[in-house]
Motif scaffolding. Sequence first.
Motif, PDB file in Angstrom:
ATOM      1  N   PRO A 115       0.796  -1.237   0.000  1.00  0.00           N
ATOM      2  CA  PRO A 115       0.000   0.000   0.000  1.00  0.00           C
ATOM      3  C   PRO A 115       0.827   1.285   0.000  1.00  0.00           C
ATOM      4  CG  PRO A 115      -0.889  -1.583   1.574  1.00  0.00           C
ATOM      5  CD  PRO A 115       0.420  -2.132   1.103  1.00  0.00           C
ATOM      6  N   ARG A 116       2.004   1.265   0.624  1.00  0.00           N
ATOM      7  CA  ARG A 116       2.794   2.499   0.723  1.00  0.00           C
ATOM      8  C   ARG A 116       3.391   2.919  -0.612  1.00  0.00           C
ATOM      9  NH1 ARG A 116       6.823   2.998   5.704  1.00  0.00           N
ATOM     10  NH2 ARG A 116       7.333   4.806   4.415  1.00  0.00           N
ATOM     11  N   ASP A 117       3.567   1.966  -1.509  1.00  0.00           N
ATOM     12  CA  ASP A 117       4.114   2.270  -2.832  1.00  0.00           C
ATOM     13  C   ASP A 117       3.684   1.172  -3.797  1.00  0.00           C
ATOM     14  OD1 ASP A 117       5.541   2.795  -5.112  1.00  0.00           O
ATOM     15  OD2 ASP A 117       7.496   2.955  -4.141  1.00  0.00           O
ATOM     16  N   THR A 118       2.587   1.401  -4.489  1.00  0.00           N
ATOM     17  CA  THR A 118       2.040   0.360  -5.364  1.00  0.00           C
ATOM     18  C   THR A 118       2.849   0.183  -6.643  1.00  0.00           C
ATOM     19  OG1 THR A 118       0.508   1.982  -6.314  1.00  0.00           O
ATOM     20  CG2 THR A 118      -0.309   0.620  -4.493  1.00  0.00           C
ATOM     21  N   THR A 119       3.872   1.003  -6.845  1.00  0.00           N
ATOM     22  CA  THR A 119       4.737   0.805  -8.018  1.00  0.00           C
ATOM     23  C   THR A 119       5.821  -0.231  -7.743  1.00  0.00           C
ATOM     24  OG1 THR A 119       6.380   2.518  -7.448  1.00  0.00           O
ATOM     25  CG2 THR A 119       4.400   3.236  -8.632  1.00  0.00           C
ATOM     26  N   LEU A 120       5.999  -0.610  -6.473  1.00  0.00           N
ATOM     27  CA  LEU A 120       7.060  -1.545  -6.125  1.00  0.00           C
ATOM     28  C   LEU A 120       6.735  -2.955  -6.632  1.00  0.00           C
ATOM     29  CD1 LEU A 120       9.736  -2.084  -4.561  1.00  0.00           C
ATOM     30  CD2 LEU A 120       8.299  -2.729  -2.601  1.00  0.00           C
ATOM     31  N   LYS A 121       7.700  -3.545  -7.310  1.00  0.00           N
ATOM     32  CA  LYS A 121       7.625  -4.942  -7.709  1.00  0.00           C
ATOM     33  C   LYS A 121       8.669  -5.710  -6.900  1.00  0.00           C
ATOM     34  CE  LYS A 121       6.182  -3.848 -12.425  1.00  0.00           C
ATOM     35  NZ  LYS A 121       6.506  -3.978 -13.877  1.00  0.00           N
ATOM     36  N   TYR A 122       8.251  -6.795  -6.291  1.00  0.00           N
ATOM     37  CA  TYR A 122       9.169  -7.544  -5.432  1.00  0.00           C
ATOM     38  C   TYR A 122       8.816  -9.027  -5.458  1.00  0.00           C
ATOM     39  CZ  TYR A 122       5.330  -7.212  -2.013  1.00  0.00           C
ATOM     40  OH  TYR A 122       4.115  -7.287  -1.379  1.00  0.00           O
ATOM     41  N   LEU A 123       9.752  -9.835  -5.020  1.00  0.00           N
ATOM     42  CA  LEU A 123       9.581 -11.281  -5.055  1.00  0.00           C
ATOM     43  C   LEU A 123       9.037 -11.807  -3.734  1.00  0.00           C
ATOM     44  CD1 LEU A 123      12.966 -12.111  -6.813  1.00  0.00           C
ATOM     45  CD2 LEU A 123      10.701 -12.008  -7.869  1.00  0.00           C
ATOM     46  N   SER A 124       8.045 -12.669  -3.816  1.00  0.00           N
ATOM     47  CA  SER A 124       7.425 -13.250  -2.628  1.00  0.00           C
ATOM     48  C   SER A 124       8.443 -14.042  -1.815  1.00  0.00           C
ATOM     49  CB  SER A 124       6.275 -14.172  -3.038  1.00  0.00           C
ATOM     50  OG  SER A 124       5.899 -15.024  -1.977  1.00  0.00           O
ATOM     51  N   GLY A 125       8.531 -13.712  -0.522  1.00  0.00           N
ATOM     52  CA  GLY A 125       9.431 -14.459   0.354  1.00  0.00           C
ATOM     53  C   GLY A 125       8.944 -15.871   0.597  1.00  0.00           C
ATOM     54  N   GLY A 126       7.633 -16.044   0.711  1.00  0.00           N
ATOM     55  CA  GLY A 126       7.078 -17.370   0.968  1.00  0.00           C
ATOM     56  C   GLY A 126       7.248 -18.315  -0.200  1.00  0.00           C
ATOM     57  N   ALA A 127       7.167 -17.795  -1.425  1.00  0.00           N
ATOM     58  CA  ALA A 127       7.389 -18.624  -2.614  1.00  0.00           C
ATOM     59  C   ALA A 127       8.845 -18.998  -2.756  1.00  0.00           C
ATOM     60  CB  ALA A 127       6.920 -17.883  -3.865  1.00  0.00           C
ATOM     61  N   GLY A 128       9.710 -18.180  -2.131  1.00  0.00           N
ATOM     62  CA  GLY A 128      11.149 -18.367  -2.255  1.00  0.00           C
ATOM     63  C   GLY A 128      11.715 -17.475  -3.340  1.00  0.00           C
ATOM     64  N   TYR A 129      12.885 -16.916  -3.075  1.00  0.00           N
ATOM     65  CA  TYR A 129      13.551 -16.120  -4.103  1.00  0.00           C
ATOM     66  C   TYR A 129      15.008 -16.526  -4.219  1.00  0.00           C
ATOM     67  CZ  TYR A 129      15.486 -13.056  -0.412  1.00  0.00           C
ATOM     68  OH  TYR A 129      16.166 -12.556   0.678  1.00  0.00           O
ATOM     69  N   LEU A 130      15.531 -16.403  -5.421  1.00  0.00           N
ATOM     70  CA  LEU A 130      16.904 -16.771  -5.733  1.00  0.00           C
ATOM     71  C   LEU A 130      17.753 -15.530  -5.926  1.00  0.00           C
ATOM     72  CD1 LEU A 130      16.116 -19.594  -8.306  1.00  0.00           C
ATOM     73  CD2 LEU A 130      17.416 -19.930  -6.191  1.00  0.00           C
ATOM     74  N   ILE A 131      18.901 -15.505  -5.280  1.00  0.00           N
ATOM     75  CA  ILE A 131      19.858 -14.420  -5.437  1.00  0.00           C
ATOM     76  C   ILE A 131      21.248 -15.031  -5.572  1.00  0.00           C
ATOM     77  CG2 ILE A 131      20.017 -14.102  -2.925  1.00  0.00           C
ATOM     78  CD1 ILE A 131      20.550 -11.121  -3.480  1.00  0.00           C
ATOM     79  N   SER A 132      22.038 -14.503  -6.487  1.00  0.00           N
ATOM     80  CA  SER A 132      23.344 -15.090  -6.752  1.00  0.00           C
ATOM     81  C   SER A 132      24.402 -14.583  -5.784  1.00  0.00           C
ATOM     82  CB  SER A 132      23.776 -14.778  -8.185  1.00  0.00           C
ATOM     83  OG  SER A 132      24.137 -13.407  -8.308  1.00  0.00           O
ATOM     84  N   CYS A 156      11.302  -5.419   1.997  1.00  0.00           N
ATOM     85  CA  CYS A 156      12.625  -4.831   2.253  1.00  0.00           C
ATOM     86  C   CYS A 156      13.618  -5.217   1.165  1.00  0.00           C
ATOM     87  CB  CYS A 156      13.149  -5.291   3.610  1.00  0.00           C
ATOM     88  SG  CYS A 156      12.271  -4.620   5.037  1.00  0.00           S
ATOM     89  N   VAL A 157      13.631  -6.483   0.802  1.00  0.00           N
ATOM     90  CA  VAL A 157      14.553  -6.942  -0.234  1.00  0.00           C
ATOM     91  C   VAL A 157      14.175  -6.340  -1.583  1.00  0.00           C
ATOM     92  CG1 VAL A 157      15.405  -8.975  -1.477  1.00  0.00           C
ATOM     93  CG2 VAL A 157      15.147  -9.042   1.007  1.00  0.00           C
ATOM     94  N   GLY A 158      12.871  -6.191  -1.832  1.00  0.00           N
ATOM     95  CA  GLY A 158      12.423  -5.570  -3.070  1.00  0.00           C
ATOM     96  C   GLY A 158      12.846  -4.114  -3.180  1.00  0.00           C
ATOM     97  N   LEU A 159      12.756  -3.373  -2.080  1.00  0.00           N
ATOM     98  CA  LEU A 159      13.207  -1.975  -2.074  1.00  0.00           C
ATOM     99  C   LEU A 159      14.708  -1.893  -2.337  1.00  0.00           C
ATOM    100  CD1 LEU A 159      11.156  -0.713   1.004  1.00  0.00           C
ATOM    101  CD2 LEU A 159      10.869   0.072  -1.359  1.00  0.00           C
ATOM    102  N   TRP A 160      15.459  -2.787  -1.696  1.00  0.00           N
ATOM    103  CA  TRP A 160      16.914  -2.831  -1.903  1.00  0.00           C
ATOM    104  C   TRP A 160      17.256  -3.139  -3.357  1.00  0.00           C
ATOM    105  CZ3 TRP A 160      19.587  -7.602  -2.808  1.00  0.00           C
ATOM    106  CH2 TRP A 160      20.980  -7.492  -2.794  1.00  0.00           C
ATOM    107  N   ALA A 161      16.547  -4.113  -3.937  1.00  0.00           N
ATOM    108  CA  ALA A 161      16.807  -4.476  -5.335  1.00  0.00           C
ATOM    109  C   ALA A 161      16.504  -3.290  -6.260  1.00  0.00           C
ATOM    110  CB  ALA A 161      15.962  -5.693  -5.721  1.00  0.00           C
ATOM    111  N   ARG A 162      15.379  -2.630  -6.027  1.00  0.00           N
ATOM    112  CA  ARG A 162      15.025  -1.487  -6.878  1.00  0.00           C
ATOM    113  C   ARG A 162      16.043  -0.366  -6.745  1.00  0.00           C
ATOM    114  NH1 ARG A 162       9.291   1.539  -6.160  1.00  0.00           N
ATOM    115  NH2 ARG A 162      10.314   2.235  -4.241  1.00  0.00           N
TER     116      ARG A 162
END
Length: 213
Positions: A115-132, A156-162
């Motif tokens: 809700p605070r920023d609907t433009t943010l795209k991020y990966l679901s933590g529950g689904a699992g995310y891959l980072i190298s 948080c990780v999505g904000l960092w990635a963006r």
Amino acid sequence: MSYSIHLLSTYKHAQRQANVLSTWLKGYDNYVFYTDRATSVGNQVEVDPDDTYNSNGKKNLAELHRVYNERLYENTEWFLFCDDDTCVNLKRLEDLLPTLNKGEMYGSLLAGTWPRDTTLKYLSGGAGYLISSDLIRKLGPPSLKYLDSSFYSDVCVGLWARDNGVESVDVKGFHSQAPNFYSYGDSPLSEFYTFHYIKELSQMQDLIRRYND
């Protein structure tokens, strides 16, 4: 291709930890439950003493800091972060990893949901995310300042990635919900990578069977 699995957990979920170790993680040693208080179940590391739901963001960022500070990126190429009620199809995951760009992150992409920023795209933590390991080595872990914006680890990780210009890529087959949410019925699920909210041992055993059908 080397990879390690990092599962968000709490001492309250010792049964979920046992479920994972007796099903999809059985026989795989390169994993850790990062938690508030270690139990006697498998490989565990205590990263933050807070055992409330709102501590999930703190724990995830703390584990990313531990990976960086202990230079774990030197010993593996990819990290999968997921929850203790995520069920992973390791065979499919291992087929996927060599095809990925190490400059991007992968999982189930969520958009327009914060809700605070609907433009943010991020990966679901529950689904699992891959980072190298390359990304962690290059950028370092996310600043703890992101916790001022949200206690949700994936936000948080999505904000960092963006902020760092890292693309979050949607992979068909990473699921933020259980199979019944998607109306898959009793069909085989061998083409998929993950499902979330698999809390009971019987559910996990059934899902492993359908992964292998």
